[in-house]
Design a protein around this motif. Structure first.
Motif, PDB file in Angstrom:
ATOM      1  N   LEU A 133       0.828  -1.207   0.000  1.00 22.36           N
ATOM      2  CA  LEU A 133       0.000   0.000   0.000  1.00 22.36           C
ATOM      3  C   LEU A 133       0.862   1.255   0.000  1.00 22.36           C
ATOM      4  O   LEU A 133       0.560   2.235  -0.691  1.00 22.36           O
ATOM      5  N   ALA A 134       1.945   1.227   0.780  1.00 22.32           N
ATOM      6  CA  ALA A 134       2.834   2.390   0.837  1.00 22.32           C
ATOM      7  C   ALA A 134       3.478   2.644  -0.523  1.00 22.32           C
ATOM      8  O   ALA A 134       3.596   3.800  -0.966  1.00 22.32           O
ATOM      9  N   GLU A 135       3.879   1.575  -1.213  1.00 20.98           N
ATOM     10  CA  GLU A 135       4.457   1.734  -2.553  1.00 20.98           C
ATOM     11  C   GLU A 135       3.436   2.309  -3.527  1.00 20.98           C
ATOM     12  O   GLU A 135       3.766   3.174  -4.344  1.00 20.98           O
ATOM     13  N   ALA A 136       2.207   1.815  -3.449  1.00 24.30           N
ATOM     14  CA  ALA A 136       1.167   2.313  -4.348  1.00 24.30           C
ATOM     15  C   ALA A 136       0.907   3.794  -4.099  1.00 24.30           C
ATOM     16  O   ALA A 136       0.767   4.580  -5.056  1.00 24.30           O
ATOM     17  N   GLN A 137       0.845   4.190  -2.841  1.00 22.98           N
ATOM     18  CA  GLN A 137       0.598   5.587  -2.518  1.00 22.98           C
ATOM     19  C   GLN A 137       1.748   6.470  -2.984  1.00 22.98           C
ATOM     20  O   GLN A 137       1.538   7.573  -3.513  1.00 22.98           O
ATOM     21  N   ALA A 138       2.967   5.980  -2.825  1.00 22.91           N
ATOM     22  CA  ALA A 138       4.132   6.740  -3.286  1.00 22.91           C
ATOM     23  C   ALA A 138       4.133   6.886  -4.804  1.00 22.91           C
ATOM     24  O   ALA A 138       4.517   7.931  -5.342  1.00 22.91           O
ATOM     25  N   ALA A 139       3.676   5.837  -5.488  1.00 20.72           N
ATOM     26  CA  ALA A 139       3.652   5.871  -6.952  1.00 20.72           C
ATOM     27  C   ALA A 139       2.683   6.927  -7.467  1.00 20.72           C
ATOM     28  O   ALA A 139       2.904   7.523  -8.529  1.00 20.72           O
ATOM     29  N   VAL A 140       1.622   7.154  -6.731  1.00 20.75           N
ATOM     30  CA  VAL A 140       0.620   8.139  -7.159  1.00 20.75           C
ATOM     31  C   VAL A 140       1.233   9.531  -7.252  1.00 20.75           C
ATOM     32  O   VAL A 140       0.872  10.334  -8.122  1.00 20.75           O
ATOM     33  N   SER A 141       2.169   9.822  -6.366  1.00 21.07           N
ATOM     34  CA  SER A 141       2.760  11.164  -6.324  1.00 21.07           C
ATOM     35  C   SER A 141       3.928  11.331  -7.283  1.00 21.07           C
ATOM     36  O   SER A 141       4.461  12.429  -7.422  1.00 21.07           O
ATOM     37  N   ARG A 142       4.336  10.244  -7.940  1.00 19.55           N
ATOM     38  CA  ARG A 142       5.449  10.360  -8.886  1.00 19.55           C
ATOM     39  C   ARG A 142       5.009  11.076 -10.152  1.00 19.55           C
ATOM     40  O   ARG A 142       3.876  10.948 -10.608  1.00 19.55           O
ATOM     41  N   ASP A 143       5.920  11.795 -10.787  1.00 14.89           N
ATOM     42  CA  ASP A 143       5.646  12.451 -12.059  1.00 14.89           C
ATOM     43  C   ASP A 143       5.846  11.436 -13.180  1.00 14.89           C
ATOM     44  O   ASP A 143       6.970  11.017 -13.456  1.00 14.89           O
ATOM     45  N   VAL A 144       4.732  11.006 -13.789  1.00 15.77           N
ATOM     46  CA  VAL A 144       4.840  10.014 -14.857  1.00 15.77           C
ATOM     47  C   VAL A 144       4.794  10.676 -16.242  1.00 15.77           C
ATOM     48  O   VAL A 144       4.865  10.005 -17.260  1.00 15.77           O
ATOM     49  N   GLY A 145       4.663  11.994 -16.285  1.00 15.43           N
ATOM     50  CA  GLY A 145       4.630  12.691 -17.572  1.00 15.43           C
ATOM     51  C   GLY A 145       6.032  12.990 -18.071  1.00 15.43           C
ATOM     52  O   GLY A 145       6.432  14.145 -18.228  1.00 15.43           O
ATOM     53  N   ARG A 146       6.797  11.944 -18.332  1.00 12.17           N
ATOM     54  CA  ARG A 146       8.198  12.115 -18.717  1.00 12.17           C
ATOM     55  C   ARG A 146       8.303  12.746 -20.106  1.00 12.17           C
ATOM     56  O   ARG A 146       7.378  12.707 -20.917  1.00 12.17           O
ATOM     57  N   ASP A 147       9.498  13.327 -20.352  1.00 12.54           N
ATOM     58  CA  ASP A 147       9.713  13.996 -21.637  1.00 12.54           C
ATOM     59  C   ASP A 147       9.589  13.041 -22.814  1.00 12.54           C
ATOM     60  O   ASP A 147       9.246  13.451 -23.926  1.00 12.54           O
ATOM     61  N   ASP A 148       9.910  11.749 -22.577  1.00 15.29           N
ATOM     62  CA  ASP A 148       9.874  10.793 -23.683  1.00 15.29           C
ATOM     63  C   ASP A 148       8.490  10.188 -23.874  1.00 15.29           C
ATOM     64  O   ASP A 148       8.317   9.267 -24.674  1.00 15.29           O
ATOM     65  N   ARG A 149       7.496  10.673 -23.165  1.00 12.38           N
ATOM     66  CA  ARG A 149       6.131  10.158 -23.285  1.00 12.38           C
ATOM     67  C   ARG A 149       5.331  11.075 -24.227  1.00 12.38           C
ATOM     68  O   ARG A 149       5.242  12.286 -24.004  1.00 12.38           O
ATOM     69  N   GLU A 150       4.755  10.514 -25.261  1.00  7.39           N
ATOM     70  CA  GLU A 150       4.019  11.297 -26.259  1.00  7.39           C
ATOM     71  C   GLU A 150       2.802  11.976 -25.626  1.00  7.39           C
ATOM     72  O   GLU A 150       2.107  11.386 -24.794  1.00  7.39           O
TER      73      GLU A 150
ATOM     74  N   LEU B  85       0.473   0.374 -16.176  1.00  8.36           N
ATOM     75  CA  LEU B  85       0.872  -0.008 -14.820  1.00  8.36           C
ATOM     76  C   LEU B  85       2.379   0.012 -14.648  1.00  8.36           C
ATOM     77  O   LEU B  85       2.885   0.119 -13.524  1.00  8.36           O
ATOM     78  N   GLY B  86       3.117  -0.075 -15.771  1.00  5.21           N
ATOM     79  CA  GLY B  86       4.565  -0.012 -15.685  1.00  5.21           C
ATOM     80  C   GLY B  86       5.062   1.324 -15.154  1.00  5.21           C
ATOM     81  O   GLY B  86       6.195   1.429 -14.689  1.00  5.21           O
ATOM     82  N   ALA B  87       4.205   2.343 -15.207  1.00  3.16           N
ATOM     83  CA  ALA B  87       4.578   3.651 -14.673  1.00  3.16           C
ATOM     84  C   ALA B  87       4.464   3.710 -13.158  1.00  3.16           C
ATOM     85  O   ALA B  87       4.964   4.645 -12.538  1.00  3.16           O
TER      86      ALA B  87
ATOM     87  N   LEU C 276      -2.442  -9.817 -14.252  1.00  5.06           N
ATOM     88  CA  LEU C 276      -1.010  -9.663 -14.052  1.00  5.06           C
ATOM     89  C   LEU C 276      -0.206  -9.707 -15.340  1.00  5.06           C
ATOM     90  O   LEU C 276       0.668  -8.867 -15.583  1.00  5.06           O
ATOM     91  N   VAL C 277      -0.452 -10.710 -16.182  1.00  7.88           N
ATOM     92  CA  VAL C 277       0.413 -10.979 -17.326  1.00  7.88           C
ATOM     93  C   VAL C 277       0.463  -9.816 -18.311  1.00  7.88           C
ATOM     94  O   VAL C 277       1.468  -9.619 -19.002  1.00  7.88           O
ATOM     95  N   ASP C 278      -0.590  -9.011 -18.356  1.00  4.59           N
ATOM     96  CA  ASP C 278      -0.676  -7.934 -19.348  1.00  4.59           C
ATOM     97  C   ASP C 278       0.453  -6.913 -19.185  1.00  4.59           C
ATOM     98  O   ASP C 278       0.989  -6.397 -20.176  1.00  4.59           O
ATOM     99  N   ARG C 279       0.806  -6.605 -17.937  1.00  2.89           N
ATOM    100  CA  ARG C 279       1.878  -5.626 -17.710  1.00  2.89           C
ATOM    101  C   ARG C 279       3.203  -6.133 -18.266  1.00  2.89           C
ATOM    102  O   ARG C 279       3.948  -5.379 -18.910  1.00  2.89           O
ATOM    103  N   PHE C 280       3.502  -7.391 -18.049  1.00  6.90           N
ATOM    104  CA  PHE C 280       4.773  -7.954 -18.503  1.00  6.90           C
ATOM    105  C   PHE C 280       4.809  -8.068 -20.029  1.00  6.90           C
ATOM    106  O   PHE C 280       5.821  -7.736 -20.659  1.00  6.90           O
ATOM    107  N   ALA C 281       3.715  -8.540 -20.617  1.00  8.19           N
ATOM    108  CA  ALA C 281       3.665  -8.657 -22.073  1.00  8.19           C
ATOM    109  C   ALA C 281       3.789  -7.289 -22.732  1.00  8.19           C
ATOM    110  O   ALA C 281       4.455  -7.133 -23.769  1.00  8.19           O
TER     111      ALA C 281
END
Length: 468
Positions: free
Chosen positions: A30-47, A87-89, A349-354
């Motif tokens: 849960l702590a990891e999920a909450q931390a992930a929410v606050s991360r900036d996922v709008g990276r420069d290499d993202r269209e 989900l990889g983000a 689960l498998v969709d993220r890895f594929a």
């Protein structure tokens, strides 16, 4: 964490306990999920694809929205944009959340609430393609000719923004009224083309009644048959196209994980021919099983019985991981094509890895070591998860069937005989929509018969009829 959705007095706690379903996520996950929410996922290499007017189509009330689509006519062909939740983000490979979701495998849906694959802060929040929200996605774009076949496929990370959330019934009503949303106005034409291509390939579709459990408003549950709308099939074709395109990418690179199903042997097809003959279903020379089944009227009892019998064509499904060599079985016989899961990463689960394999390969990058190490584990993880999901679904249906019929023992019903054996037959009763066992002699498959309910035991989750 269990997401409760119903207020029924009759809940499914016994089933949750029986199958050991988790109630909560570990604190570290849960702590990891909450931390992930606050991360900036709008990276420069993202269209930046927020200008594309995506919409979503899901069951009413859904919050875990995996896919958003936009179908456009381009000249005599089509351009299809399909955005998938990324989900990889959010999930750190090898972290506490990754460890927990590998244990779960997929979201389990029970009538009184789901057992989610990911914490709701992600699956119903920051990672879900909710309307009016800018979200990270994996964006697939298909340039297709007038026959619906792709001539170019692109996949990359992008930021998207859904403009509207629809449900299947509402979208079908829009099409029926001639007032579709512009973002999916071309979906019927494209969906019909894709379904025709599927029939040509030899894909097998079994139009069996889909039972569902819904609250009846009186504190307990009722059974219904989910109607099959055209939009369900058209929308599914977009997902299937994506999965087949992803499989091609993997096979070309000789690395990935496929959803596989071996071809039915001649004995299974011959047995289906005998069943069709016994049921009085004409099977002209040269007609494939796919074409025969696609042309049947699912409201006919003999068609319903033949669909059940045709499940013998679809036995042995599994997952096949590979790295460096194409596997001996690389196709899914039910789809008559190579296929993999990439379109439901919030729930499976498998969709993220594929997806990560496809992103690496199409970017000309090496598949990361954490991913190649995970690939061999996925067939076992998903196989166990699929088996559990099937058992839980069946237990819930059996439970509600017994609850619904508990005070109707001794009453008579009309039933269709689906599959007979030496000990009786499986039958389908339309009102209420129940599948159960029937005892007695002379139980002809594909015929309507009168039956009497002789047992409806909620404790054992068992329903039994006898022929009148």
């Amino acid at each position: 964490m269990v997401i409760r959705t119903g207020r029924a007095d009759l809940d499914f706690g016994g089933i949750r306990t029986e199958f050991g379903l988790p109630d909560e996520f570990p604190a570290a996950a849960l702590a990891e999920a909450q931390a992930a929410v606050s991360r900036d996922v709008g990276r420069d290499d993202r269209e930046d694809a927020t200008g594309l007017p995506f919409v979503t189509i899901d069951p009413p009330g859904a919050k875990d929205l995996d896919q958003a689509l936009l179908v456009q006519r381009v000249g005599s062909g089509f351009r299809v944009h399909y955005a998938i939740a990324d989900l990889g983000a959010f999930v750190v490979p090898g972290g506490a959340l990754d460890t927990e979701v590998r244990k779960r495998g997929q979201t389990l849906y029970l009538p009184d609430g789901n057992v989610p694959l990911h914490p709701p802060v992600l699956s119903e929040g920051a990672a879900s393609l909710l309307p009016g929200q800018t979200r990270p996605s994996v964006l697939w774009t298909f340039e297709c000719g007038p026959d619906g076949e792709p001539t170019e496929v692109r996949v990359r990370r992008a930021m998207v923004r859904s403009t509207a959330q629809f449900d299947y019934e509402g979208v079908q009503a829009q099409f029926d009224a001639g007032t579709p949303h512009p973002s999916i106005e071309a979906l019927p034409d494209f969906g019909r083309l894709r379904r025709e291509r599927a029939a040509e390939r030899g894909a097998v579709e079994l139009q069996l009644p889909e039972q569902e459990i819904v609250p009846n408003g009186d504190g307990d549950w009722k059974l219904a048959v989910r109607p099959r709308a055209d939009v369900d099939a058209w929308n599914a074709e977009i997902s299937l196209l994506t999965g087949m395109s992803a499989a091609k990418i993997m096979l070309a690179a000789k690395v990935g994980v496929l959803r596989t199903l071996p071809d039915a042997d001649d004995g299974a097809v011959d047995a289906l021919r005998r069943s069709a003959h016994a049921l009085g279903v004409p099977w002209p020379d040269g007609v494939t099983p796919s074409r025969l089944l696609a042309g049947l009227d699912p409201s006919r009892p003999e068609a319903l019985a033949l669909f059940v019998d045709a499940t013998r064509l679809l036995r042995g499904a599994g997952y096949t991981a590979f790295n460096g060599e194409v596997p001996a079985v690389s196709t899914h016989a039910g789809l008559a094509a190579p296929y993999t899961h990439v379109t439901a990463p919030l729930r499976r689960l498998v969709d993220r890895f594929a997806t990560e394999v496809c992103l690496a390969v199409t970017a000309g990058q090496d598949v990361p070591e954490w991913l190649t190490k995970a690939l061999p584990l996925l067939p076992g993880l998903m196989g166990g998860s699929d088996a559990l999901a099937g058992k839980v679904d069946r237990a819930c249906l059996d439970q509600v069937e017994a609850w619904v019929l508990a005070d109707r023992v001794g009453q008579s019903f009309e039933a269709v005989v689906l599959r007979a054996d030496a000990n009786g037959a499986d039958v389908f009763v339309a009102q209420p929509p129940v599948m159960g066992r029937c005892t007695g002699e002379d139980l002809p498959e594909g015929e309507r018969i009168a039956v009497r309910l002789v047992q409806a035991d909620p404790e054992r989750r068992k329903v039994v009829f006898e022929r009148l």
